[in-house]
Design an enzyme around this catalytic site. Structure first.
Site, short mmCIF file in Angstrom:
data_model
loop_
_atom_site.label_atom_id
_atom_site.label_comp_id
_atom_site.label_asym_id
_atom_site.label_seq_id
_atom_site.Cartn_x
_atom_site.Cartn_y
_atom_site.Cartn_z
N GLY A 15 40.40 42.77 54.90
CA GLY A 15 40.71 41.45 54.35
C GLY A 15 42.17 41.04 54.51
CG ASP A 58 41.28 53.26 41.63
OD1 ASP A 58 42.10 52.38 41.28
OD2 ASP A 58 40.06 53.19 41.39
CB VAL A 59 46.25 50.55 43.08
CG1 VAL A 59 46.48 50.60 44.58
CG2 VAL A 59 45.24 49.48 42.69
CE1 TYR A 148 40.77 37.37 41.73
CE2 TYR A 148 40.97 34.99 41.47
CZ TYR A 148 41.14 36.13 42.23
OH TYR A 148 41.69 36.05 43.50
NE ARG A 189 31.63 34.65 45.77
CZ ARG A 189 32.74 34.74 45.06
NH1 ARG A 189 32.86 34.10 43.93
NH2 ARG A 189 33.78 35.47 45.50
N1 LIG Z 1 39.76 35.98 49.65
C1 LIG Z 1 40.21 34.98 48.90
O1 LIG Z 1 39.69 33.84 48.98
C2 LIG Z 1 41.38 35.20 47.98
C3 LIG Z 1 41.95 34.07 47.37
C4 LIG Z 1 43.04 34.23 46.52
C5 LIG Z 1 43.56 35.51 46.27
N2 LIG Z 1 42.98 36.59 46.86
C6 LIG Z 1 43.58 37.90 46.56
O2 LIG Z 1 43.94 38.56 47.76
C7 LIG Z 1 43.87 39.97 47.56
C8 LIG Z 1 43.02 40.59 48.66
O3 LIG Z 1 41.73 40.02 48.59
P1 LIG Z 1 40.69 40.08 49.81
O4 LIG Z 1 40.00 38.77 49.85
O5 LIG Z 1 41.34 40.61 51.03
O6 LIG Z 1 39.66 41.14 49.18
P2 LIG Z 1 38.86 42.36 49.87
O7 LIG Z 1 37.86 42.77 48.84
O8 LIG Z 1 38.38 41.97 51.22
O9 LIG Z 1 39.98 43.47 50.01
C9 LIG Z 1 40.58 44.08 48.91
C10 LIG Z 1 41.18 45.41 49.34
O10 LIG Z 1 41.79 46.00 48.18
C11 LIG Z 1 41.29 47.32 48.02
N3 LIG Z 1 41.23 47.66 46.59
C12 LIG Z 1 40.58 46.96 45.62
N4 LIG Z 1 40.70 47.60 44.46
C13 LIG Z 1 41.41 48.72 44.71
C14 LIG Z 1 41.85 49.80 43.90
N5 LIG Z 1 41.56 49.87 42.59
N6 LIG Z 1 42.58 50.79 44.46
C15 LIG Z 1 42.85 50.76 45.78
N7 LIG Z 1 42.47 49.77 46.60
C16 LIG Z 1 41.76 48.76 46.06
C17 LIG Z 1 39.90 47.30 48.64
O11 LIG Z 1 39.47 48.60 49.00
C18 LIG Z 1 40.12 46.40 49.84
O12 LIG Z 1 40.61 47.09 50.96
C19 LIG Z 1 43.30 40.18 46.16
O13 LIG Z 1 44.36 40.39 45.25
C20 LIG Z 1 42.61 38.85 45.86
O14 LIG Z 1 42.53 38.55 44.50
C21 LIG Z 1 41.90 36.46 47.71
#
Ligand SMILES: NC(=O)c1ccc[n+]([C@@H]2O[C@H](COP(=O)([O-])OP(=O)(O)OC[C@H]3O[C@@H](n4cnc5c(N)ncnc54)[C@H](O)[C@@H]3O)[C@@H](O)[C@H]2O)c1
Length: 251
Positions: A15, A58-59, A148, A189
């Protein structure tokens, strides 16, 4: 960010974090990559084995921040940027959010960011920076996003507070607030009419956001071009939060 700098990214296995990590690697930086998904970390490290230090974690684990900093110190001797990206989504409305679910959101999206940032302060020198990945949901109210949205709004508060407290030490702390970005977090979604009406049809710019759009903003905030930008929240949403207009655009 300049070639040779050392950047830590949480959640870079896929991501947005993945795009951020790849962008830093492309510009010649070294990377400390921390995620709970081993496979994604391995494929990332394969892109530049000499310049990627990684650890499955895990962070939210108590020892995670210290382990991350130790990895940066041992492999590269310093840390120039921390990108707090790891996060979880899919919130429910407040009345359907029990304590365990609330704690899960707080733990990953807020507490871990606070703890990683605090630990990084001990390793960073003047000129270093941090970027927290917040969300437009931290800026605007939206249906059913309570836990969130609360964590993302808190990250924006934390960004401003840290900018004030650690700016005097020559550190810059900023945030990005992405809107809808095409990742696994939202992809399933995209076919739902209610989701499209809320999140897609209301983007003035005629496409979805891509992880690379967020990576570009993070790279800018970490670069010398942003040397006087501190405490800023960079919205990356194609104009979604600029309007409540639901198309079509009047002729
Ligand atoms: N996709 C969107 O539309 C969107 C919009 C606004 C903000 N964000 C933010 O961007 C960031 C990344 O989101 P994304 O869409 O790439 O999500 P994603 O689910 O595709 O990726 C998230 C990554 O974080 C890692 N991760 C999650 N929890 C973890 C934990 N406890 N320990 C270690 N690693 C962990 C997962 O393994 C994954 O690699 C997030 O903070 C999300 O809230 C996303």
């Amino acid at each position: 960010m300049d070639t040779g700098k050392v950047v830590m990214v949480t959640g870079p296995a896929q991501g947005i974090g993945r795009a951020i990590a790849e962008r830093f690697l492309q510009s010649g930086c070294s990377l400390v990559a921390l995620d709970r998904q081993a496979e994604g970390l391995q494929s990332l490290a394969a892109l530049a084995p000499e310049r990627v230090a990684w650890e499955v974690m895990d962070v939210t684990d108590d020892g995670a921040p210290a382990r991350g900093m130790a990895l940066a110190r041992e492999r590269f001797g310093r840390l120039d940027a921390l990108v707090n990206n790891a996060g979880i989504g899919r919130p429910k409305p407040m009345h359907l959010t029990d304590d365990a679910e609330l704690d899960r959101f707080l733990g990953v999206n807020l507490r871990s960011v606070f703890r990683f940032s605090r630990e990084a302060l001990g390793l960073m020198q003047p000129g270093a920076c941090m970027v927290h990945v917040a969300s437009t949901f931290g800026l605007m109210g939206n249906p059913g996003a309570s836990a969130y949205a609360a964590t993302k709004a808190a990250l924006i508060g934390l960004t401003r507070q840290m900018a004030v407290d650690y700016g005097p030490q020559g550190l810059r702390i900023n945030a990005v607030a992405p809107g809808l970005i095409r990742t696994a977090l939202i992809e399933d979604r995209l076919d739902q009419p209610a989701f499209r009406r809320l999140m897609v049809d209301t983007i003035p710019y005629p496409r979805l956001g891509e992880p690379a759009d967020v990576a570009a903003g993070v790279a800018f905030l970490c670069s010398q071009d942003a040397a006087f930008i501190n405490g800023h929240v960079l919205v990356i949403d194609g104009g979604w939060s600029a309007t409540n207009w639901v198309g079509p655009t009047p002729a």
